[in-house]
Design a protein around this motif. Structure first.
Motif, PDB file in Angstrom:
ATOM      1  N   LYS A 140       4.767   7.338 -15.368  1.00 10.59           N
ATOM      2  CA  LYS A 140       3.773   6.940 -14.365  1.00 10.59           C
ATOM      3  C   LYS A 140       4.193   5.627 -13.742  1.00 10.59           C
ATOM      4  CE  LYS A 140       0.022   8.742 -14.244  1.00 10.59           C
ATOM      5  NZ  LYS A 140      -0.241  10.025 -13.542  1.00 10.59           N
ATOM      6  N   TRP A 141       4.316   5.590 -12.399  1.00  6.39           N
ATOM      7  CA  TRP A 141       4.663   4.363 -11.691  1.00  6.39           C
ATOM      8  C   TRP A 141       3.404   3.658 -11.199  1.00  6.39           C
ATOM      9  CZ3 TRP A 141       9.537   2.431 -11.549  1.00  6.39           C
ATOM     10  CH2 TRP A 141      10.587   3.302 -11.857  1.00  6.39           C
ATOM     11  N   GLU A 142       3.325   2.352 -11.480  1.00  9.36           N
ATOM     12  CA  GLU A 142       2.214   1.551 -10.973  1.00  9.36           C
ATOM     13  C   GLU A 142       2.532   1.072  -9.555  1.00  9.36           C
ATOM     14  OE1 GLU A 142      -0.525   1.359 -12.642  1.00  9.36           O
ATOM     15  OE2 GLU A 142       0.261   2.305 -14.456  1.00  9.36           O
ATOM     16  N   MET A 143       1.499   0.987  -8.721  1.00  9.51           N
ATOM     17  CA  MET A 143       1.702   0.561  -7.327  1.00  9.51           C
ATOM     18  C   MET A 143       0.614  -0.429  -6.924  1.00  9.51           C
ATOM     19  SD  MET A 143       2.388   4.216  -5.414  1.00  9.51           S
ATOM     20  CE  MET A 143       0.711   4.856  -5.653  1.00  9.51           C
ATOM     21  N   VAL A 144       0.924  -1.248  -5.912  1.00  9.17           N
ATOM     22  CA  VAL A 144      -0.119  -2.035  -5.260  1.00  9.17           C
ATOM     23  C   VAL A 144      -0.330  -1.506  -3.845  1.00  9.17           C
ATOM     24  CG1 VAL A 144       0.238  -4.138  -6.598  1.00  9.17           C
ATOM     25  CG2 VAL A 144       1.511  -3.814  -4.473  1.00  9.17           C
ATOM     26  N   LEU A 145      -1.553  -1.645  -3.378  1.00  8.66           N
ATOM     27  CA  LEU A 145      -1.914  -1.258  -2.012  1.00  8.66           C
ATOM     28  C   LEU A 145      -2.331  -2.532  -1.292  1.00  8.66           C
ATOM     29  CD1 LEU A 145      -2.780   0.887   0.164  1.00  8.66           C
ATOM     30  CD2 LEU A 145      -4.980   0.992  -1.007  1.00  8.66           C
ATOM     31  N   VAL A 146      -1.719  -2.798  -0.133  1.00  6.95           N
ATOM     32  CA  VAL A 146      -2.050  -4.013   0.615  1.00  6.95           C
ATOM     33  C   VAL A 146      -2.604  -3.647   1.983  1.00  6.95           C
ATOM     34  CG1 VAL A 146      -1.233  -6.268   1.393  1.00  6.95           C
ATOM     35  CG2 VAL A 146      -0.119  -5.158  -0.551  1.00  6.95           C
ATOM     36  N   GLY A 147      -3.847  -4.037   2.231  1.00 10.08           N
ATOM     37  CA  GLY A 147      -4.500  -3.763   3.517  1.00 10.08           C
ATOM     38  C   GLY A 147      -5.605  -2.735   3.358  1.00 10.08           C
ATOM     39  N   VAL A 148      -6.844  -3.181   3.501  1.00 11.45           N
ATOM     40  CA  VAL A 148      -7.971  -2.284   3.241  1.00 11.45           C
ATOM     41  C   VAL A 148      -8.757  -2.018   4.523  1.00 11.45           C
ATOM     42  CG1 VAL A 148      -9.857  -1.773   1.662  1.00 11.45           C
ATOM     43  CG2 VAL A 148      -8.067  -3.332   0.945  1.00 11.45           C
ATOM     44  N   GLY A 149      -8.061  -1.561   5.554  1.00  6.70           N
ATOM     45  CA  GLY A 149      -8.744  -1.025   6.735  1.00  6.70           C
ATOM     46  C   GLY A 149      -9.143   0.422   6.466  1.00  6.70           C
ATOM     47  N   ASP A 150      -9.381   1.184   7.547  1.00  4.35           N
ATOM     48  CA  ASP A 150      -9.767   2.593   7.396  1.00  4.35           C
ATOM     49  C   ASP A 150      -8.754   3.367   6.560  1.00  4.35           C
ATOM     50  OD1 ASP A 150     -12.109   2.513   8.894  1.00  4.35           O
ATOM     51  OD2 ASP A 150     -11.047   2.818  10.780  1.00  4.35           O
ATOM     52  N   LEU A 151      -7.472   3.174   6.885  1.00  2.99           N
ATOM     53  CA  LEU A 151      -6.428   3.937   6.208  1.00  2.99           C
ATOM     54  C   LEU A 151      -6.283   3.489   4.760  1.00  2.99           C
ATOM     55  CD1 LEU A 151      -4.270   6.094   6.531  1.00  2.99           C
ATOM     56  CD2 LEU A 151      -2.683   4.308   7.236  1.00  2.99           C
ATOM     57  N   GLY A 152      -6.313   2.178   4.530  1.00  2.45           N
ATOM     58  CA  GLY A 152      -6.230   1.650   3.171  1.00  2.45           C
ATOM     59  C   GLY A 152      -7.366   2.193   2.307  1.00  2.45           C
ATOM     60  N   HIS A 153      -8.575   2.241   2.878  1.00 10.47           N
ATOM     61  CA  HIS A 153      -9.722   2.836   2.189  1.00 10.47           C
ATOM     62  C   HIS A 153      -9.408   4.266   1.754  1.00 10.47           C
ATOM     63  CE1 HIS A 153     -12.969  -0.096   3.037  1.00 10.47           C
ATOM     64  NE2 HIS A 153     -13.641   0.626   2.167  1.00 10.47           N
ATOM     65  N   ALA A 154      -8.919   5.049   2.716  1.00 13.44           N
ATOM     66  CA  ALA A 154      -8.644   6.470   2.441  1.00 13.44           C
ATOM     67  C   ALA A 154      -7.597   6.598   1.338  1.00 13.44           C
ATOM     68  CB  ALA A 154      -8.180   7.173   3.718  1.00 13.44           C
ATOM     69  N   ILE A 155      -6.580   5.761   1.378  1.00 12.20           N
ATOM     70  CA  ILE A 155      -5.504   5.847   0.383  1.00 12.20           C
ATOM     71  C   ILE A 155      -5.988   5.387  -0.987  1.00 12.20           C
ATOM     72  CG2 ILE A 155      -3.246   4.879  -0.252  1.00 12.20           C
ATOM     73  CD1 ILE A 155      -2.589   5.006   2.778  1.00 12.20           C
ATOM     74  N   ALA A 156      -6.817   4.330  -1.011  1.00 12.37           N
ATOM     75  CA  ALA A 156      -7.350   3.838  -2.291  1.00 12.37           C
ATOM     76  C   ALA A 156      -8.170   4.917  -2.989  1.00 12.37           C
ATOM     77  CB  ALA A 156      -8.205   2.590  -2.064  1.00 12.37           C
ATOM     78  N   ARG A 157      -8.780   5.816  -2.199  1.00 14.35           N
ATOM     79  CA  ARG A 157      -9.639   6.845  -2.769  1.00 14.35           C
ATOM     80  C   ARG A 157      -8.929   8.199  -2.894  1.00 14.35           C
ATOM     81  NH1 ARG A 157     -15.351   6.276  -1.573  1.00 14.35           N
ATOM     82  NH2 ARG A 157     -15.244   8.345  -0.649  1.00 14.35           N
ATOM     83  N   ALA A 171      -3.542 -13.881  -1.513  1.00 15.09           N
ATOM     84  CA  ALA A 171      -2.914 -15.114  -2.008  1.00 15.09           C
ATOM     85  C   ALA A 171      -2.506 -14.975  -3.479  1.00 15.09           C
ATOM     86  CB  ALA A 171      -3.865 -16.300  -1.838  1.00 15.09           C
ATOM     87  N   LEU A 172      -3.129 -14.036  -4.187  1.00 11.93           N
ATOM     88  CA  LEU A 172      -2.826 -13.821  -5.612  1.00 11.93           C
ATOM     89  C   LEU A 172      -1.809 -12.717  -5.824  1.00 11.93           C
ATOM     90  CD1 LEU A 172      -6.511 -13.981  -6.928  1.00 11.93           C
ATOM     91  CD2 LEU A 172      -4.830 -15.841  -6.856  1.00 11.93           C
ATOM     92  N   LEU A 173      -1.301 -12.145  -4.709  1.00  5.70           N
ATOM     93  CA  LEU A 173      -0.395 -11.007  -4.814  1.00  5.70           C
ATOM     94  C   LEU A 173       0.833 -11.337  -5.640  1.00  5.70           C
ATOM     95  CD1 LEU A 173       0.340  -8.363  -2.173  1.00  5.70           C
ATOM     96  CD2 LEU A 173       2.306  -9.488  -3.200  1.00  5.70           C
ATOM     97  N   ASP A 174       1.486 -12.426  -5.292  1.00  8.84           N
ATOM     98  CA  ASP A 174       2.751 -12.761  -5.949  1.00  8.84           C
ATOM     99  C   ASP A 174       2.587 -12.838  -7.472  1.00  8.84           C
ATOM    100  OD1 ASP A 174       5.622 -13.715  -5.454  1.00  8.84           O
ATOM    101  OD2 ASP A 174       4.829 -15.279  -6.759  1.00  8.84           O
ATOM    102  N   GLN A 175       1.610 -13.623  -7.933  1.00 13.31           N
ATOM    103  CA  GLN A 175       1.484 -13.784  -9.391  1.00 13.31           C
ATOM    104  C   GLN A 175       1.069 -12.486 -10.071  1.00 13.31           C
ATOM    105  OE1 GLN A 175      -1.838 -16.854  -9.168  1.00 13.31           O
ATOM    106  NE2 GLN A 175      -2.522 -15.760 -10.995  1.00 13.31           N
ATOM    107  N   ASN A 176       0.199 -11.698  -9.418  1.00 11.41           N
ATOM    108  CA  ASN A 176      -0.249 -10.435 -10.014  1.00 11.41           C
ATOM    109  C   ASN A 176       0.878  -9.404 -10.093  1.00 11.41           C
ATOM    110  OD1 ASN A 176      -3.406  -9.960 -10.484  1.00 11.41           O
ATOM    111  ND2 ASN A 176      -3.159 -11.479  -8.864  1.00 11.41           N
ATOM    112  N   LEU A 182       6.013  -9.229  -0.367  1.00 11.13           N
ATOM    113  CA  LEU A 182       6.184  -8.172  -1.369  1.00 11.13           C
ATOM    114  C   LEU A 182       7.577  -8.250  -1.985  1.00 11.13           C
ATOM    115  CD1 LEU A 182       4.447  -5.224   0.535  1.00 11.13           C
ATOM    116  CD2 LEU A 182       3.648  -6.284  -1.594  1.00 11.13           C
ATOM    117  N   VAL A 183       8.581  -8.388  -1.137  1.00 12.96           N
ATOM    118  CA  VAL A 183       9.966  -8.459  -1.609  1.00 12.96           C
ATOM    119  C   VAL A 183      10.125  -9.685  -2.517  1.00 12.96           C
ATOM    120  CG1 VAL A 183      12.343  -8.833  -0.885  1.00 12.96           C
ATOM    121  CG2 VAL A 183      10.900  -7.206   0.363  1.00 12.96           C
ATOM    122  N   GLN A 184       9.551 -10.790  -2.079  1.00 11.51           N
ATOM    123  CA  GLN A 184       9.570 -12.040  -2.849  1.00 11.51           C
ATOM    124  C   GLN A 184       8.991 -11.858  -4.253  1.00 11.51           C
ATOM    125  OE1 GLN A 184      10.950 -14.309  -0.971  1.00 11.51           O
ATOM    126  NE2 GLN A 184      11.019 -15.860  -2.596  1.00 11.51           N
TER     127      GLN A 184
END
Lengths: 209, 209
Positions: free
Chosen positions: B86-103, B138-143, B168-170
């Motif tokens: 199982k690969w873990e992922m992050v999702l960045v951006g919670v507009g309409d599309l981000g909402h749909a993908i999160a669900r 702002a917490l992306l990098d450390q998380n 993200l690359v950073q």
């Protein structure tokens, strides 16, 4: 440009043209007037030789050594891809993803416009989604025929995708952008493109440790 | 199967493997125990010769004349694509599309799981989207570092996509599924796959009258 209508262009080549167009449109916005296969290739991660070969299938777009004039190349690619007009589309399936797509603002610039939105859920039919009132899928056939629409976006559950695709084909749809994670069976005159994040993700894990 | 780790497989071949896997998983659900390159090819619109050639790059999966045993082929493709975990992922951006993908419920079966969701909008940070509480970008990098996550889905506006991709690359992300309609510039060790409905639609209008 000499249009070579009697030559069959491989679909894989056709598939790269929208990516070339997107990249040179971006360069145009950045103020560039000309580009080369080298510069374009670096932006896209495609070899310069591949780009030259692809474009040469459709004619001559630039002179050796001076590169491609960007406005002309944009115009010609839009002509080849037939997006120098506005294409009407229907959207079928108003779940989370259908909602997001109905409200997406990026179609107009690409040459597309959603004309109608359909669902089969009585709770959704008649409701407003973005600029649209959701129509009953039972009315799809007559509406699509009457409007002469050729393109559909399919955002229904996987279990319903083939049945809905059959209806779409029946109504005269010839291009289906399928978001359901299933392989659709359609007649040869109908083109399907699949958008499926899992397929794209699986292609990248191959390279991870 | 003999794994040929010292051979570089073209990315275009790697890109077809998830489609083969999807199709044989569908056949398995339909009750089939074996398949052939012919049957698979018809389902996918890819020539049988191409499928045989692609698979042979990774080893021998079936005997001449008896076809491929489906459960074994599924297992091997999952192994090759490294999705037998199982690969873990992050999702960045919670507009309409981000909402749909999160669900979206389709990731788990493919080998993926969204672990965290980020946005930079103070109105969204702390709010619930699907099963997630939206975190401050702002917490992306450390998380991302702390969790050792390698995969990100990017659903931010086009104007912000490159900046966020750089972050993200950073943070150690090596695979980006980019929904923003821009060509991202990333270092060679980072893979990007783009999902853009307009690109897919433009590829189909070529064939319309």
């Amino acid at each position: 440009m000499v249009k070579m209508t009697d030559k069959l262009i491989p679909d894989i080549v056709v598939g790269r043209l929208p990516r070339y167009l997107r990249a040179i449109q971006q360069m145009s916005k950045e103020g560039f007037q000309t580009t080369s296969s080298q510069v374009l290739g670096e932006r896209l991660g495609i070899s310069a030789a591949q780009i030259r070969k692809d474009l040469s299938q459709f004619g001559e777009f630039g002179k050796q050594g001076t590169g491609y004039p960007i406005p002309y190349l944009i115009q010609q690619l839009q002509h080849i891809l037939k997006i120098n007009r506005k294409w009407e589309m229907v959207l079928v399936g108003v779940g989370d993803l259908g909602h997001a797509i109905a409200r997406y603002q990026g179609f107009a610039n690409g040459g597309f416009h959603i004309t109608m939105v359909f669902d089969n859920d009585p709770k959704k039919i008649g409701s407003q989604v973005g600029d649209y009132i959701v129509k009953d899928i039972a009315l799809l056939d007559q509406n699509v025929r009457a409007a002469g629409i050729k393109i559909a976006m399919l955002t229904v559950p996987a279990s319903e995708a083939q049945t809905v695709a059959d209806c779409l084909v029946q109504s005269g749809i010839q291009s289906i952008l399928n978001y359901a994670p299933v392989t659709l069976t359609v007649p040869p005159h109908v083109h399907v493109q699949n958008i499926d994040p899992v397929i794209n993700l699986q292609r990248m894990t191959y390279y991870l440790d």
